[in-house]
Scaffold this motif. Structure first.
Motif, PDB file in Angstrom:
ATOM      1  N   ASN A  96       0.798  -1.237   0.000  1.00  0.00           N
ATOM      2  CA  ASN A  96       0.000   0.000   0.000  1.00  0.00           C
ATOM      3  C   ASN A  96       0.828   1.285   0.000  1.00  0.00           C
ATOM      4  OD1 ASN A  96      -2.436  -1.458  -0.022  1.00  0.00           O
ATOM      5  ND2 ASN A  96      -2.315  -1.716   2.182  1.00  0.00           N
ATOM      6  N   ALA A  97       2.093   1.199  -0.390  1.00  0.00           N
ATOM      7  CA  ALA A  97       2.934   2.398  -0.476  1.00  0.00           C
ATOM      8  C   ALA A  97       2.521   3.219  -1.697  1.00  0.00           C
ATOM      9  CB  ALA A  97       4.404   2.012  -0.575  1.00  0.00           C
ATOM     10  N   ASP A  98       2.688   4.517  -1.606  1.00  0.00           N
ATOM     11  CA  ASP A  98       2.379   5.417  -2.712  1.00  0.00           C
ATOM     12  C   ASP A  98       3.697   5.810  -3.376  1.00  0.00           C
ATOM     13  OD1 ASP A  98       1.502   7.319  -4.498  1.00  0.00           O
ATOM     14  OD2 ASP A  98       0.214   8.349  -3.042  1.00  0.00           O
ATOM     15  N   LEU A  99       3.931   5.288  -4.575  1.00  0.00           N
ATOM     16  CA  LEU A  99       5.180   5.511  -5.290  1.00  0.00           C
ATOM     17  C   LEU A  99       4.957   6.345  -6.558  1.00  0.00           C
ATOM     18  CD1 LEU A  99       6.233   1.847  -4.756  1.00  0.00           C
ATOM     19  CD2 LEU A  99       7.528   3.765  -3.874  1.00  0.00           C
ATOM     20  N   ARG A 100       3.850   7.073  -6.614  1.00  0.00           N
ATOM     21  CA  ARG A 100       3.550   7.874  -7.801  1.00  0.00           C
ATOM     22  C   ARG A 100       4.637   8.924  -8.046  1.00  0.00           C
ATOM     23  NH1 ARG A 100      -2.069  10.234  -6.414  1.00  0.00           N
ATOM     24  NH2 ARG A 100      -1.245   9.896  -4.332  1.00  0.00           N
ATOM     25  N   GLY A 101       5.139   8.936  -9.269  1.00  0.00           N
ATOM     26  CA  GLY A 101       6.118   9.937  -9.657  1.00  0.00           C
ATOM     27  C   GLY A 101       7.508   9.747  -9.073  1.00  0.00           C
ATOM     28  N   ALA A 102       7.722   8.666  -8.345  1.00  0.00           N
ATOM     29  CA  ALA A 102       9.056   8.401  -7.784  1.00  0.00           C
ATOM     30  C   ALA A 102       9.998   7.967  -8.909  1.00  0.00           C
ATOM     31  CB  ALA A 102       8.979   7.330  -6.709  1.00  0.00           C
ATOM     32  N   ARG A 103      11.273   8.261  -8.762  1.00  0.00           N
ATOM     33  CA  ARG A 103      12.280   7.896  -9.758  1.00  0.00           C
ATOM     34  C   ARG A 103      13.116   6.743  -9.223  1.00  0.00           C
ATOM     35  NH1 ARG A 103      12.826  14.119 -10.077  1.00  0.00           N
ATOM     36  NH2 ARG A 103      12.915  13.597  -7.901  1.00  0.00           N
ATOM     37  N   PHE A 104      13.201   5.674 -10.042  1.00  0.00           N
ATOM     38  CA  PHE A 104      13.805   4.417  -9.599  1.00  0.00           C
ATOM     39  C   PHE A 104      15.002   3.931 -10.389  1.00  0.00           C
ATOM     40  CE2 PHE A 104       9.170   3.842  -8.959  1.00  0.00           C
ATOM     41  CZ  PHE A 104       9.160   3.840  -7.586  1.00  0.00           C
ATOM     42  N   SER A 105      15.729   4.727 -11.089  1.00  0.00           N
ATOM     43  CA  SER A 105      16.793   4.180 -11.931  1.00  0.00           C
ATOM     44  C   SER A 105      17.783   3.359 -11.098  1.00  0.00           C
ATOM     45  CB  SER A 105      17.522   5.291 -12.688  1.00  0.00           C
ATOM     46  OG  SER A 105      18.154   6.175 -11.810  1.00  0.00           O
ATOM     47  N   ASN A 106      17.979   2.107 -11.545  1.00  0.00           N
ATOM     48  CA  ASN A 106      18.916   1.169 -10.903  1.00  0.00           C
ATOM     49  C   ASN A 106      18.569   0.878  -9.440  1.00  0.00           C
ATOM     50  OD1 ASN A 106      20.764   0.735 -13.170  1.00  0.00           O
ATOM     51  ND2 ASN A 106      21.165   2.915 -12.934  1.00  0.00           N
ATOM     52  N   THR A 107      17.295   0.899  -9.099  1.00  0.00           N
ATOM     53  CA  THR A 107      16.851   0.581  -7.741  1.00  0.00           C
ATOM     54  C   THR A 107      16.616  -0.914  -7.623  1.00  0.00           C
ATOM     55  OG1 THR A 107      15.808   2.743  -7.554  1.00  0.00           O
ATOM     56  CG2 THR A 107      15.066   1.069  -6.010  1.00  0.00           C
ATOM     57  N   SER A 108      17.036  -1.508  -6.519  1.00  0.00           N
ATOM     58  CA  SER A 108      16.888  -2.946  -6.298  1.00  0.00           C
ATOM     59  C   SER A 108      15.641  -3.241  -5.472  1.00  0.00           C
ATOM     60  CB  SER A 108      18.126  -3.480  -5.565  1.00  0.00           C
ATOM     61  OG  SER A 108      17.935  -4.828  -5.232  1.00  0.00           O
ATOM     62  N   PHE A 109      14.681  -3.970  -6.096  1.00  0.00           N
ATOM     63  CA  PHE A 109      13.444  -4.370  -5.424  1.00  0.00           C
ATOM     64  C   PHE A 109      13.364  -5.886  -5.256  1.00  0.00           C
ATOM     65  CE2 PHE A 109      12.061  -0.273  -7.222  1.00  0.00           C
ATOM     66  CZ  PHE A 109      11.397   0.275  -6.149  1.00  0.00           C
ATOM     67  N   ASP A 110      14.472  -6.600  -5.300  1.00  0.00           N
ATOM     68  CA  ASP A 110      14.456  -8.059  -5.183  1.00  0.00           C
ATOM     69  C   ASP A 110      13.681  -8.483  -3.933  1.00  0.00           C
ATOM     70  OD1 ASP A 110      16.155  -8.075  -7.385  1.00  0.00           O
ATOM     71  OD2 ASP A 110      17.954  -8.318  -6.167  1.00  0.00           O
ATOM     72  N   ARG A 111      12.719  -9.385  -4.109  1.00  0.00           N
ATOM     73  CA  ARG A 111      11.900  -9.964  -3.033  1.00  0.00           C
ATOM     74  C   ARG A 111      11.069  -8.919  -2.267  1.00  0.00           C
ATOM     75  NH1 ARG A 111      16.844 -11.507  -2.262  1.00  0.00           N
ATOM     76  NH2 ARG A 111      16.960 -10.686  -0.172  1.00  0.00           N
ATOM     77  N   ALA A 112      10.951  -7.710  -2.790  1.00  0.00           N
ATOM     78  CA  ALA A 112      10.127  -6.674  -2.132  1.00  0.00           C
ATOM     79  C   ALA A 112       8.654  -7.007  -2.333  1.00  0.00           C
ATOM     80  CB  ALA A 112      10.433  -5.303  -2.696  1.00  0.00           C
ATOM     81  N   ASN A 113       7.837  -6.699  -1.339  1.00  0.00           N
ATOM     82  CA  ASN A 113       6.393  -6.885  -1.427  1.00  0.00           C
ATOM     83  C   ASN A 113       5.774  -5.561  -1.868  1.00  0.00           C
ATOM     84  OD1 ASN A 113       3.677  -7.267  -1.077  1.00  0.00           O
ATOM     85  ND2 ASN A 113       3.825  -8.073   1.002  1.00  0.00           N
ATOM     86  N   LEU A 114       5.221  -5.545  -3.083  1.00  0.00           N
ATOM     87  CA  LEU A 114       4.614  -4.336  -3.641  1.00  0.00           C
ATOM     88  C   LEU A 114       3.087  -4.479  -3.739  1.00  0.00           C
ATOM     89  CD1 LEU A 114       7.321  -3.798  -6.362  1.00  0.00           C
ATOM     90  CD2 LEU A 114       6.831  -2.213  -4.504  1.00  0.00           C
ATOM     91  N   SER A 115       2.505  -5.359  -2.932  1.00  0.00           N
ATOM     92  CA  SER A 115       1.055  -5.575  -2.959  1.00  0.00           C
ATOM     93  C   SER A 115       0.307  -4.282  -2.662  1.00  0.00           C
ATOM     94  CB  SER A 115       0.640  -6.627  -1.918  1.00  0.00           C
ATOM     95  OG  SER A 115       1.294  -7.835  -2.160  1.00  0.00           O
TER      96      SER A 115
END
Length: 120
Positions: A96-115
């Motif tokens: 339930n995080a709000d990631l609108r408009g966030a910039r993610f270049s080369n960001t590591s989300f391995d095994r992250a829960n983005l539900s």
């Protein structure tokens, strides 16, 4: 790397300080408003073998480039417009995080829960 604890962080932020780059932050920062803060290169990952808890933290327009948030509980956190380039979010809970408009270049989300996260 200096450690900043919850009350000191709140006090310094209220006094207008925004540069918290390259520091280690205390384990439970739930509900804190860090909008516009510079947290470049900061560590907010596991702290003394405890999982970092940052539920509902506001990181709106914050600088989180090269920060380490591995394993952190960021449920409901607000990252609108935040810069997360080269950040580490491995195993982080971003439910339930709000990631609108966030910039993610080369960001590591391995095994992250983005539900339920808003990635628009």
């Amino acid at each position: 790397m200096a450690t900043i604890y919850r009350q000191e962080l709140i006090r310094r932020y209220k006094e207008g300080e925004r540069d918290f780059s390259r520091v280690k932050l205390e384990v439970d920062l739930s509900g804190i408003d860090l909008s516009g803060a510079d947290l470049t290169g900061s560590r907010m990952d596991e702290f003394y073998f405890e999982r970092a808890i940052m539920r509902s933290v506001s990181f709106v327009n914050a600088q989180l480039a090269q920060s380490c948030l591995d394993g952190a509980d960021l449920t409901g956190a607000d990252f609108r417009g935040a810069r997360l380039s080269y950040a580490k979010l491995r195993g982080a809970n971003l439910t339930n995080a709000d990631l609108r408009g966030a910039r993610f270049s080369n960001t590591s989300f391995d095994r992250a829960n983005l539900s339920g996260a808003n990635l628009s």
